[in-house]
Design a protein around this motif. Sequence first.
Motif, PDB file in Angstrom:
ATOM      1  N   LEU A 161      26.871  27.861   0.469  1.00 11.46           N
ATOM      2  CA  LEU A 161      25.970  26.910  -0.181  1.00 11.46           C
ATOM      3  C   LEU A 161      24.928  26.381   0.792  1.00 11.46           C
ATOM      4  N   PHE A 162      25.358  25.994   1.985  1.00  9.83           N
ATOM      5  CA  PHE A 162      24.420  25.458   2.970  1.00  9.83           C
ATOM      6  C   PHE A 162      23.397  26.503   3.412  1.00  9.83           C
ATOM      7  N   VAL A 163      23.849  27.756   3.546  1.00  8.95           N
ATOM      8  CA  VAL A 163      22.941  28.812   4.004  1.00  8.95           C
ATOM      9  C   VAL A 163      22.030  29.270   2.872  1.00  8.95           C
ATOM     10  N   GLY A 164      22.615  29.593   1.711  1.00 17.05           N
ATOM     11  CA  GLY A 164      21.843  30.174   0.615  1.00 17.05           C
ATOM     12  C   GLY A 164      20.980  29.189  -0.141  1.00 17.05           C
ATOM     13  N   ARG A 165      21.523  27.979  -0.373  1.00 18.49           N
ATOM     14  CA  ARG A 165      20.799  27.015  -1.186  1.00 18.49           C
ATOM     15  C   ARG A 165      19.851  26.129  -0.362  1.00 18.49           C
ATOM     16  N   PHE A 166      20.334  25.717   0.830  1.00 19.37           N
ATOM     17  CA  PHE A 166      19.558  24.762   1.620  1.00 19.37           C
ATOM     18  C   PHE A 166      18.898  25.384   2.852  1.00 19.37           C
ATOM     19  N   GLY A 167      19.104  26.679   3.079  1.00 16.38           N
ATOM     20  CA  GLY A 167      18.440  27.385   4.167  1.00 16.38           C
ATOM     21  C   GLY A 167      18.882  26.980   5.550  1.00 16.38           C
ATOM     22  N   VAL A 168      20.113  26.473   5.688  1.00 19.59           N
ATOM     23  CA  VAL A 168      20.642  26.080   6.995  1.00 19.59           C
ATOM     24  C   VAL A 168      21.084  27.328   7.754  1.00 19.59           C
ATOM     25  N   GLU A 169      20.862  27.349   9.082  1.00 19.79           N
ATOM     26  CA  GLU A 169      21.328  28.476   9.897  1.00 19.79           C
ATOM     27  C   GLU A 169      22.848  28.554   9.859  1.00 19.79           C
ATOM     28  N   VAL A 170      23.361  29.750  10.164  1.00 20.45           N
ATOM     29  CA  VAL A 170      24.798  29.995   9.999  1.00 20.45           C
ATOM     30  C   VAL A 170      25.646  29.057  10.872  1.00 20.45           C
ATOM     31  N   LEU A 171      25.313  28.936  12.165  1.00 22.42           N
ATOM     32  CA  LEU A 171      26.140  28.107  13.041  1.00 22.42           C
ATOM     33  C   LEU A 171      26.114  26.629  12.643  1.00 22.42           C
ATOM     34  N   PRO A 172      24.937  26.024  12.407  1.00 19.38           N
ATOM     35  CA  PRO A 172      24.942  24.632  11.926  1.00 19.38           C
ATOM     36  C   PRO A 172      25.643  24.480  10.582  1.00 19.38           C
ATOM     37  N   ALA A 173      25.495  25.488   9.700  1.00 20.18           N
ATOM     38  CA  ALA A 173      26.159  25.432   8.403  1.00 20.18           C
ATOM     39  C   ALA A 173      27.680  25.438   8.564  1.00 20.18           C
ATOM     40  N   THR A 174      28.146  26.250   9.501  1.00 18.12           N
ATOM     41  CA  THR A 174      29.592  26.308   9.760  1.00 18.12           C
ATOM     42  C   THR A 174      30.099  24.981  10.309  1.00 18.12           C
ATOM     43  N   ALA A 175      29.350  24.404  11.255  1.00 17.55           N
ATOM     44  CA  ALA A 175      29.751  23.120  11.827  1.00 17.55           C
ATOM     45  C   ALA A 175      29.758  22.028  10.757  1.00 17.55           C
ATOM     46  N   LEU A 176      28.723  22.027   9.896  1.00 16.29           N
ATOM     47  CA  LEU A 176      28.643  21.031   8.830  1.00 16.29           C
ATOM     48  C   LEU A 176      29.799  21.197   7.844  1.00 16.29           C
ATOM     49  N   ALA A 177      30.133  22.444   7.538  1.00 21.79           N
ATOM     50  CA  ALA A 177      31.257  22.700   6.628  1.00 21.79           C
ATOM     51  C   ALA A 177      32.576  22.237   7.238  1.00 21.79           C
ATOM     52  N   LEU A 178      32.735  22.450   8.551  1.00 18.40           N
ATOM     53  CA  LEU A 178      33.959  22.008   9.231  1.00 18.40           C
ATOM     54  C   LEU A 178      34.098  20.489   9.154  1.00 18.40           C
ATOM     55  N   VAL A 179      32.996  19.781   9.403  1.00 18.87           N
ATOM     56  CA  VAL A 179      33.036  18.318   9.348  1.00 18.87           C
ATOM     57  C   VAL A 179      33.329  17.834   7.927  1.00 18.87           C
ATOM     58  N   THR A 180      32.667  18.468   6.952  1.00 23.14           N
ATOM     59  CA  THR A 180      32.848  18.060   5.549  1.00 23.14           C
ATOM     60  C   THR A 180      34.283  18.260   5.095  1.00 23.14           C
TER      61      THR A 180
END
Length: 405
Positions: free
Chosen positions: A355-374
Amino acid sequence: MSEDLWTPHALSDPETSIPHEGEAEAGSVTAGSVTLIIPTFNEAGNIGELLSRLADSLPARLSCEVLFVDDSTDDTPAVVEKAALDLPFPVCVLHRERPDGGLGGAVVEGLKRADTDWIVVMDADLQHPPHLVPELVGEGERTGADLVVASRYIPGGSRAGLAGNYRIAVSRGATWLTKGLFPRALRGISDPMSGFFAMRRRSVTSDALKPLGYKILLELAVRSRPAKVAEVPFVFQDRYSGESKSGAREGLRFLAHLAALRSATPLARMIGFGLIGLSGFVPNLFALWLLTHAGVHYLPAEIAANQAGVLWNFVLIETLLFRDRRRHRHWADRVGRFALLANADLLLRIPLIALFVGRFGVEVLPATALALVTTFVLRFAATEALVYLPRGTRTATRIARTTRS
């Protein structure tokens, strides 16, 4: 612990402790205002000498009642009854069927029964000198303190009764550790490991206390936060009879108690939850290494190894973060719920990254970190609410919502 598990034994007639007439000295304690709580576990050999020294030490103007809260498996209650027959103050025993909370739990049960202005807590082994009881209370009256601690670490005090360099080092290390963890709560207390102190009854709410082991002063200071603290020096004496109850088991209970106190706030629990989760990578990776080296395919090995980390996390979280919230649900139920939430975290993380990568255009590594925190925050909240929140709390919440609607 429920009241019906207590069996009170009135060992002397309270009417035998008649306040002496005459005007009290300045700074002294008024008649009928002190309860001396003494937690005991197999201390039969010390009782007679302890009560004899108390009879010699307590002045006539200090009307005092002695309450033994007993967890003994020997004849300590019978020895108290015999020794208390001719004393000038009332003595009674509350014998607990289950020693919940250890000696600290015994003190809390005594607090629930005490209705005097002052409460003094001391051990039964005579390492705490009885002649200091009136001095502790008198210092509180003189200074207006809510808590007066008998300290080994101020001028005039000594830890002479600690046997051997090992016990001295352990005691000093425990003192440094507790003062480092709770600098604000223990400000003005040089000896938080002391078991000898006096406090005003109004300054402590027994229902807020959740002791584990014998360090009840630490529990009182951290949870009750007395407004003013004073100290009196004392020389720690040699044990009169019997053997010390301290040991490796009590040491582990002390560390668990520290963790429970330090994680009392939601933010502290969340931080602890995260640190425990990080430590779970060690058993996870070790189990993965064992399984793959045993010839197991890496995919089932990953799933099985993750359960090793889950089990590790569960044991530490149970012991360190939610020790006081375990009784409302069977352990198997808690394990199942915890494992389900921990594994659901893996299933939720991948869709979040997509969702973070495809919908919001976040890079993979920041998206992974954000998902981990969430997922971490969600898992912590879900664990607290679905595994450890008492059923009564949820029921009360639902009732309140229904009433408001």
